[in-house]
Design a protein around this motif. Structure first.
Motif, short mmCIF file in Angstrom:
data_model
loop_
_atom_site.label_atom_id
_atom_site.label_comp_id
_atom_site.label_asym_id
_atom_site.label_seq_id
_atom_site.Cartn_x
_atom_site.Cartn_y
_atom_site.Cartn_z
N ALA A 156 0.85 -1.12 -0.03
CA ALA A 156 -0.07 0.01 -0.19
C ALA A 156 0.79 1.31 0.01
CB ALA A 156 -0.96 0.05 1.22
N GLU A 157 0.31 2.12 -0.71
CA GLU A 157 1.01 3.49 -0.68
C GLU A 157 -0.06 4.60 -0.22
OE1 GLU A 157 2.98 4.00 -4.35
OE2 GLU A 157 1.34 4.67 -5.35
N ARG A 158 0.48 5.68 0.14
CA ARG A 158 -0.41 6.85 0.39
C ARG A 158 0.28 7.99 -0.14
NH1 ARG A 158 -2.63 9.50 6.06
NH2 ARG A 158 -4.41 10.69 5.14
N THR A 159 -0.10 8.71 -1.33
CA THR A 159 0.50 9.92 -1.86
C THR A 159 0.05 11.16 -1.25
OG1 THR A 159 -1.30 9.78 -3.69
CG2 THR A 159 0.85 8.50 -4.03
N GLY A 160 0.99 11.69 -1.04
CA GLY A 160 0.70 13.22 -0.61
C GLY A 160 0.12 13.30 0.79
N GLY A 161 0.03 12.46 1.54
CA GLY A 161 -0.72 12.45 2.79
C GLY A 161 -2.22 12.12 2.59
N SER A 162 -2.50 11.99 1.57
CA SER A 162 -4.34 11.67 1.39
C SER A 162 -4.60 10.42 0.70
CB SER A 162 -4.52 12.93 0.34
OG SER A 162 -6.01 12.99 -0.13
N VAL A 163 -4.71 10.37 -0.72
CA VAL A 163 -5.20 9.04 -1.33
C VAL A 163 -4.28 8.04 -0.83
CG1 VAL A 163 -5.82 8.05 -3.49
CG2 VAL A 163 -6.52 10.34 -3.03
N SER A 164 -4.77 6.80 -0.91
CA SER A 164 -4.31 5.64 -0.56
C SER A 164 -4.74 4.65 -1.65
CB SER A 164 -4.27 5.18 0.97
OG SER A 164 -3.67 3.93 1.05
N THR A 165 -3.68 3.66 -1.89
CA THR A 165 -3.91 2.72 -3.07
C THR A 165 -3.44 1.14 -2.18
OG1 THR A 165 -3.81 4.02 -5.05
CG2 THR A 165 -3.51 1.70 -5.28
N LEU A 166 -4.31 0.32 -1.95
CA LEU A 166 -3.87 -1.03 -1.66
C LEU A 166 -3.80 -1.60 -2.92
CD1 LEU A 166 -3.25 -3.11 0.78
CD2 LEU A 166 -5.82 -3.47 0.47
N THR A 167 -2.51 -2.36 -3.19
CA THR A 167 -2.51 -3.38 -4.47
C THR A 167 -2.30 -4.72 -3.81
OG1 THR A 167 -1.14 -1.40 -5.55
CG2 THR A 167 -0.79 -3.72 -6.17
N ILE A 168 -2.79 -5.73 -4.53
CA ILE A 168 -2.80 -6.98 -4.18
C ILE A 168 -2.21 -7.69 -5.65
CG2 ILE A 168 -3.72 -9.17 -3.19
CD1 ILE A 168 -6.24 -7.50 -2.16
N GLN A 169 -1.03 -8.31 -5.40
CA GLN A 169 -0.30 -9.15 -6.74
C GLN A 169 -0.81 -10.62 -6.70
OE1 GLN A 169 3.63 -7.58 -5.86
NE2 GLN A 169 3.62 -6.27 -7.58
N ARG A 170 -0.99 -11.04 -7.92
CA ARG A 170 -1.12 -12.45 -7.86
C ARG A 170 -2.07 -12.84 -7.23
NH1 ARG A 170 4.05 -11.15 -7.17
NH2 ARG A 170 4.04 -12.44 -5.16
N THR A 171 -3.09 -12.23 -7.30
CA THR A 171 -4.38 -12.71 -6.46
C THR A 171 -4.80 -14.07 -6.14
OG1 THR A 171 -6.01 -12.13 -8.11
CG2 THR A 171 -5.51 -10.33 -6.57
N GLN A 172 -4.87 -14.42 -5.10
CA GLN A 172 -5.45 -15.89 -4.44
C GLN A 172 -6.95 -15.78 -4.16
OE1 GLN A 172 -3.13 -18.62 -5.22
NE2 GLN A 172 -2.02 -16.83 -5.95
N GLN A 173 -7.53 -16.97 -4.21
CA GLN A 173 -8.83 -16.81 -3.64
C GLN A 173 -9.22 -16.45 -2.36
OE1 GLN A 173 -10.29 -21.03 -5.02
NE2 GLN A 173 -11.25 -20.24 -7.06
N GLU A 174 -8.30 -16.89 -1.59
CA GLU A 174 -8.45 -16.56 -0.05
C GLU A 174 -8.31 -15.10 0.13
OE1 GLU A 174 -6.00 -18.82 -1.48
OE2 GLU A 174 -4.12 -18.05 -0.48
N ASP A 175 -7.84 -14.42 -1.03
CA ASP A 175 -7.91 -12.87 -0.75
C ASP A 175 -9.48 -12.38 -0.91
OD1 ASP A 175 -4.95 -12.53 -2.80
OD2 ASP A 175 -5.07 -12.81 -0.70
#
Lengths: 116, 114
Positions: A67-86
């Protein structure tokens, strides 16, 4: 003002694909949390951002999650190579000031992720 | 590590009646906060009530009140004059510090019967 918003509301993806989930916190809130809520379960802490400090990543379940948060505002959560348990609802919350233990967390409506 | 337990996965109450949801927690700290959050089917988590551990007086918010027993590490939520709109998942939460030290219980699903 507007509350916490998250997009997309729902995301269906195929196993092995990458996904990005977005969170727009309430303007001026310095603290931001990501949680995961599996079906019928409570909230599982994932990551915490506070201002410009290094994030607390201790809840991320694997290195596929980031995850990252740009400029102290918007955040993005990234999940790579997703699995069914995600598959779960991913909730974002923000809180004012330092996000201290007494601060109210204001939650977004969540993103329901389904991995086929 | 702190833990939060809600022993009632499901509860039901008749409209206009009173219901109490249970919560216990485990901590070695003396200063912390406890919360009850409500999650309706819309998924939007909403703060219902908050209690500061150093305050002996139980918190109250309109029809919602808590019974905070610090020595017993118990923090129950009482809903008076239950309304249909109170139907939701209720989560008890503990906050001591930042990040991972904010812990939620597994939730209690409350149904309100007309």
């Amino acid at each position: 003002g507007a509350g916490v918003s998250q997009s997309p509301s729902n995301k269906v993806t195929e196993k092995g694909k990458d996904v990005e989930l977005r969170c727009d916190p309430i303007s001026g809130h310095t603290a931001l949390y990501w949680y995961r809520q599996s079906l019928g379960q409570g909230l599982e802490f994932l990551i915490y951002f506070q201002g410009n400090s290094a994030p607390d990543k201790s809840g991320l379940p694997s290195d596929r999650f980031s995850a990252e948060r740009t400029g102290g505002s918007v955040s993005t959560l990234t999940i790579q190579r997703t699995q069914q348990e995600d598959s779960a609802v991913y909730l974002c919350a923000s809180s004012p000031l330092a996000g201290g233990p007494g601060d109210t967390q204001y939650f977004g409506p969540g993103t329901r992720l389904t991995v086929l | 590590a702190q833990t939060v337990t809600q022993s009632q996965p499901e509860m039901s109450v008749q409209e206009a009646e009173t219901v109490t949801l249970s919560c216990t927690y485990d901590t070695s700290e003396s200063d912390y906060y406890l919360f009850w959050y409500k999650q309706p089917p819309s998924r939007q988590m909403i703060l219902v009530i908050r209690q500061e551990a150093y305050k002996q007086q139980n918190a109250t918010e309109n029809r919602f009140s808590v019974n905070f027993q610090k020595a017993a590490k118990s923090f129950s939520l009482k809903i008076s004059d239950s309304q249909l709109g109170d139907a939701a998942m209720y989560f008890c939460a503990y906050g001591r510090n930042y990040g991972q030290n904010f812990v939620f219980g597994p939730g209690t699903r409350l149904s309100v019967l007309p």
